[in-house]
Design an enzyme around this catalytic site. Structure first.
Site, PDB file in Angstrom:
ATOM      1  N   LYS A 133       0.843  -1.189   0.000  1.00 25.63           N
ATOM      2  CA  LYS A 133       0.000   0.000   0.000  1.00 25.63           C
ATOM      3  C   LYS A 133       0.880   1.242   0.000  1.00 25.63           C
ATOM      4  O   LYS A 133       2.065   1.095   0.297  1.00 25.63           O
ATOM      5  CB  LYS A 133      -0.937  -0.031   1.195  1.00 25.63           C
ATOM      6  CG  LYS A 133      -0.305   0.375   2.534  1.00 25.63           C
ATOM      7  CD  LYS A 133      -1.330   0.464   3.619  1.00 25.63           C
ATOM      8  CE  LYS A 133      -1.727   1.872   3.950  1.00 25.63           C
ATOM      9  NZ  LYS A 133      -0.792   2.579   4.840  1.00 25.63           N
ATOM     10  N   ASP A 145      -2.401  -5.812   2.488  1.00 25.29           N
ATOM     11  CA  ASP A 145      -2.767  -4.900   3.567  1.00 25.29           C
ATOM     12  C   ASP A 145      -2.281  -5.612   4.820  1.00 25.29           C
ATOM     13  O   ASP A 145      -2.812  -6.659   5.186  1.00 25.29           O
ATOM     14  CB  ASP A 145      -4.286  -4.717   3.617  1.00 25.29           C
ATOM     15  CG  ASP A 145      -4.683  -3.728   4.702  1.00 25.29           C
ATOM     16  OD1 ASP A 145      -4.170  -3.858   5.841  1.00 25.29           O
ATOM     17  OD2 ASP A 145      -5.492  -2.840   4.424  1.00 25.29           O
ATOM     18  N   HIS A 146      -1.256  -5.075   5.461  1.00 28.03           N
ATOM     19  CA  HIS A 146      -0.596  -5.875   6.503  1.00 28.03           C
ATOM     20  C   HIS A 146      -1.505  -6.153   7.702  1.00 28.03           C
ATOM     21  O   HIS A 146      -1.228  -7.047   8.487  1.00 28.03           O
ATOM     22  CB  HIS A 146       0.728  -5.252   6.934  1.00 28.03           C
ATOM     23  CG  HIS A 146       0.597  -4.154   7.938  1.00 28.03           C
ATOM     24  ND1 HIS A 146       0.375  -2.846   7.594  1.00 28.03           N
ATOM     25  CD2 HIS A 146       0.638  -4.171   9.296  1.00 28.03           C
ATOM     26  CE1 HIS A 146       0.296  -2.113   8.693  1.00 28.03           C
ATOM     27  NE2 HIS A 146       0.451  -2.883   9.741  1.00 28.03           N
ATOM     28  N   LYS A 152      -2.277  -9.846  10.523  1.00 27.88           N
ATOM     29  CA  LYS A 152      -2.343  -9.903  11.991  1.00 27.88           C
ATOM     30  C   LYS A 152      -3.233 -11.074  12.414  1.00 27.88           C
ATOM     31  O   LYS A 152      -4.367 -11.195  11.953  1.00 27.88           O
ATOM     32  CB  LYS A 152      -2.915  -8.598  12.566  1.00 27.88           C
ATOM     33  CG  LYS A 152      -2.020  -7.383  12.380  1.00 27.88           C
ATOM     34  CD  LYS A 152      -2.657  -6.158  13.031  1.00 27.88           C
ATOM     35  CE  LYS A 152      -1.954  -4.878  12.616  1.00 27.88           C
ATOM     36  NZ  LYS A 152      -0.762  -4.575  13.413  1.00 27.88           N
ATOM     37  N   GLU A 199      -2.357   5.669  17.730  1.00 25.39           N
ATOM     38  CA  GLU A 199      -0.917   5.506  17.896  1.00 25.39           C
ATOM     39  C   GLU A 199      -0.377   6.620  18.774  1.00 25.39           C
ATOM     40  O   GLU A 199      -0.932   7.721  18.789  1.00 25.39           O
ATOM     41  CB  GLU A 199      -0.215   5.559  16.530  1.00 25.39           C
ATOM     42  CG  GLU A 199      -0.651   4.453  15.598  1.00 25.39           C
ATOM     43  CD  GLU A 199       0.086   4.508  14.277  1.00 25.39           C
ATOM     44  OE1 GLU A 199       1.064   3.781  14.129  1.00 25.39           O
ATOM     45  OE2 GLU A 199      -0.315   5.297  13.408  1.00 25.39           O
ATOM     46  N   ASP A 216      -4.052   7.033   4.714  1.00 21.80           N
ATOM     47  CA  ASP A 216      -3.046   6.116   5.252  1.00 21.80           C
ATOM     48  C   ASP A 216      -3.695   4.928   5.972  1.00 21.80           C
ATOM     49  O   ASP A 216      -3.155   3.829   5.965  1.00 21.80           O
ATOM     50  CB  ASP A 216      -2.137   6.901   6.217  1.00 21.80           C
ATOM     51  CG  ASP A 216      -0.917   6.110   6.672  1.00 21.80           C
ATOM     52  OD1 ASP A 216      -0.383   5.331   5.864  1.00 21.80           O
ATOM     53  OD2 ASP A 216      -0.497   6.278   7.832  1.00 21.80           O
ATOM     54  N   HIS A 234      -6.626  -0.240   6.261  1.00 24.65           N
ATOM     55  CA  HIS A 234      -6.575  -0.968   7.536  1.00 24.65           C
ATOM     56  C   HIS A 234      -7.902  -0.963   8.297  1.00 24.65           C
ATOM     57  O   HIS A 234      -8.383  -2.013   8.737  1.00 24.65           O
ATOM     58  CB  HIS A 234      -5.486  -0.387   8.432  1.00 24.65           C
ATOM     59  CG  HIS A 234      -4.127  -0.389   7.812  1.00 24.65           C
ATOM     60  ND1 HIS A 234      -3.731  -1.331   6.882  1.00 24.65           N
ATOM     61  CD2 HIS A 234      -3.059   0.422   7.991  1.00 24.65           C
ATOM     62  CE1 HIS A 234      -2.479  -1.089   6.522  1.00 24.65           C
ATOM     63  NE2 HIS A 234      -2.049  -0.025   7.172  1.00 24.65           N
ATOM     64  N   LYS A 281      -2.356   9.816  15.035  1.00 25.13           N
ATOM     65  CA  LYS A 281      -1.001   9.716  15.576  1.00 25.13           C
ATOM     66  C   LYS A 281      -0.867  10.676  16.753  1.00 25.13           C
ATOM     67  O   LYS A 281      -1.640  11.604  16.896  1.00 25.13           O
ATOM     68  CB  LYS A 281       0.020  10.051  14.495  1.00 25.13           C
ATOM     69  CG  LYS A 281      -0.016   9.038  13.353  1.00 25.13           C
ATOM     70  CD  LYS A 281       1.246   9.049  12.532  1.00 25.13           C
ATOM     71  CE  LYS A 281       1.180   8.068  11.389  1.00 25.13           C
ATOM     72  NZ  LYS A 281       1.431   6.676  11.792  1.00 25.13           N
TER      73      LYS A 281
HETATM   74  C1  BG6 Z   1       0.936   1.704   8.094  1.00 24.78           C
HETATM   75  C2  BG6 Z   1       0.810   3.196   8.082  1.00 24.78           C
HETATM   76  O1  BG6 Z   1       0.338   1.149   6.959  1.00 24.78           O
HETATM   77  O2  BG6 Z   1       0.332   1.202   9.278  1.00 24.78           O
HETATM   78  C3  BG6 Z   1       1.466   3.783   9.302  1.00 24.78           C
HETATM   79  O3  BG6 Z   1       1.406   3.732   6.899  1.00 24.78           O
HETATM   80  C4  BG6 Z   1       0.914   3.164  10.562  1.00 24.78           C
HETATM   81  O4  BG6 Z   1       1.302   5.199   9.337  1.00 24.78           O
HETATM   82  C5  BG6 Z   1       0.918   1.643  10.473  1.00 24.78           C
HETATM   83  O5  BG6 Z   1       1.709   3.591  11.649  1.00 24.78           O
HETATM   84  C6  BG6 Z   1       0.160   1.027  11.634  1.00 24.78           C
HETATM   85  O6  BG6 Z   1       0.353  -0.361  11.621  1.00 24.78           O
HETATM   86  P1  BG6 Z   1       0.454  -1.203  12.966  1.00 24.78           P
HETATM   87  O7  BG6 Z   1       0.599  -2.610  12.522  1.00 24.78           O
HETATM   88  O8  BG6 Z   1       1.641  -0.667  13.699  1.00 24.78           O
HETATM   89  O9  BG6 Z   1      -0.818  -0.928  13.724  1.00 24.78           O
END
Ligand code: BG6
Length: 484
Positions: free
Chosen positions: A151, A180-181, A185, A219, A238, A243, A339
């Site tokens: 992404k 999409d990471h 999870k 965050e 973002d 996400h 953030k």
């Molecule tokens: C990323 C964003 O895709 O996901 C970041 O670009 C964000 O801005 C992050 O901090 C959050 O991922 P995780 O796994 O730390 O919750």
């Protein structure tokens, strides 16, 4: 064991390769899931030899054993398992946009191959075009050719559509693995198990019993060194259509007919298509001003590196969404992400309606809330009403909670193991299909358009976010759950 293949990593010198891909490959090697015939080819535009690349990565892997801020912090690196990866690494210098790079790859690569685009989004289109032109995406004689795309996938609906069209011009949808990471999870994958492998949730998982749902990804960190990326992006792009919408679709989708990738992806696309497009009057954007983080003064967003002094980029976004289907009629989904907030918390909180009749009518009851903890806690907790000990029938709120780690001994992963392995075995379940990506962008596109020239509220770093976010829920007679 996954089938043998050549894994070509574009962006071999980058952060993602070091921080996530190598630890994930190492974990897969430790689990014996990688084929002996695996080859890993790194491509990047700077000068280095294969030996230098191997040494760099060996050093970074070693540094994780001391770095406890990383998700991957093993006590030691097993030389055998790392050796398995290390000896398979070769580096080739190449410009991502030059045909010559791809001609060379085409000469060297035969059989199965995965092209992993760990590069800046502006290269996604050009790299896929070049792969196509060099014939590297042609699948023949039982060999697969796959492309993994990170992404952000586009910057709005129009650009995501254009990028999908460009990619699908060179490759079939079945060859494209959009990452999409959040889907890597365990706690996100677990939502389907909770909902559909237990008998007691599904009957009450609907508008009749659920009052509203809060989805939070908060965050404490700021934009760090990523100002250059974040300035034109902002919190909405973002985090939300990707996400947060993964969380929303897992919690809201209809049960798929089977665990088949396409059954699941059909339901996910369907639920996102049922999200009514967000409207600016039901959304809030904020930007962090100077404040405090754990007792230390921290600068505001406008003072961050590579950020304009009069930036109006949002670092916080909150929005109310509704889903147009029978299950969720009239149930608001409140989403927030930001953030430099007071707590690090990714969770889904499902608020149930009060009991509709009976003994306690007229008593102020604590709401039944089920929290699905995604990060950093992993598990679930539920708030109930119970009788306080004593002669009278007086109520008090109690919580039951489950930490998955108390039950399962498996070592935590960095989240990319499943994704890389699934790509090698050709299971697209945890990857984004073109239609779901476009449905996600369509749901937030009105905000993206409206926010182009909109002012941004500020909030102090280390706070709960902008005042407008409180007001967003207050006008519905509801309140956000605390972040810390
Ligand atoms: C990323 C964003 O895709 O996901 C970041 O670009 C964000 O801005 C992050 O901090 C959050 O991922 P995780 O796994 O730390 O919750």
């Amino acid at each position: 064991t996954a089938p043998a293949c050549t894994l070509v990593i574009f962006g071999a010198a980058g952060d993602l390769t070091k921080r996530l891909l190598m630890p994930a490959l190492y974990n897969l090697a430790s689990d014996g899931l990688l084929a002996d015939g695996l080859k890993i080819v790194g491509v990047d535009h700077n000068d280095r030899t294969s030996e230098q690349w191997r040494d760099d990565l060996s050093q970074t892997m070693q540094s994780f054993t001391e770095d406890h801020t990383s998700e991957f912090h093993p006590d030691s690196i097993d030389p055998g398992h790392w050796g398995f990866i290390r000896e398979r690494l070769t580096f080739t210098k190449g410009d991502f946009e030059a045909a010559e790079t791809y001609r060379r790859l085409a000469r060297d690569i035969g059989g199965n191959a995965i092209f992993y685009l760990a590069v800046s989004a502006r290269f996604f289109g050009p790299v896929v075009d070049q792969l196509g032109a060099a014939g590297l995406l042609k699948e023949g004689e039982g060999a697969f050719r796959r492309v993994v795309i990170e992404k952000p996938f586009g910057t709005d609906l129009a650009s995501a559509r254009a990028l999908n069209a460009r990619i699908l011009n060179q490759a079939d949808e079945s060859q494209v693995f959009r990452i999409d990471h959040f889907l890597g999870k365990e706690t996100v994958q677990s939502i389907l198990a909770l909902r559909f492998a237990n008998a007691m949730l599904e009957p009450i998982w609907n508008a009749r019993h659920i009052d509203h749902v809060q989805i939070t990804a908060a965050e404490t960190i700021g934009v760090e060194q990523r100002g250059g990326f974040y300035e034109p992006t902002g919190a909405l792009r973002d985090m939300v259509p990707n996400h947060l919408f993964q969380l929303l679709s897992m919690v809201a989708m209809e049960p798929p007919g089977s665990f088949d990738a396409e059954d699941i992806r059909n339901e996910k696309a369907r639920i996102l298509e049922a999200v009514r497009p967000a409207t600016p009057d039901r959304a809030v954007r904020g930007q962090y001003a100077p404040g405090e983080e754990q007792g230390n003064a921290v600068r505001g967003y406008r003072e961050e590196a590579d950020v304009s002094a009069d930036s109006r980029t949002e670092t916080y976004a909150a929005l109310t969404l509704t889903i147009d289907n029978p299950r969720w009629a009239g149930v608001p989904f409140y989403l927030r992400t930001g953030k430099r907030l007071t707590g690090r918390l990714t969770e889904i909180a499902v608020h149930f309606k009060p009991p509709s009749h009976g003994l306690f009518a007229g008593t102020a009851l604590a709401p039944n809330v089920m929290h699905l903890h995604i990060d950093p806690d992993q598990g679930l907790s539920t708030q109930w009403n119970a009788k306080r000990p004593g002669p009278d029938m007086r109520l008090g709120a109690v919580t039951s909670s489950v930490r998955f780690g108390d039950f399962f001994a498996e070592a935590p992963s960095v989240g990319y193991e499943t994704l890389i392995y699934d790509c090698m075995v050709g299971d697209p379940t945890l990857f984004q299909r073109a239609d779901a990506i476009e449905a996600g962008w369509a749901a937030v596109d009105p905000l993206i358009q409206a926010w182009r020239d909109a002012p941004v509220e500020t909030y102090a770093a280390g706070s709960d976010g902008p005042a407008g976010a409180e007001a967003l829920l207050a006008r519905d007679g509801r309140a956000w759950l605390p972040l810390a």
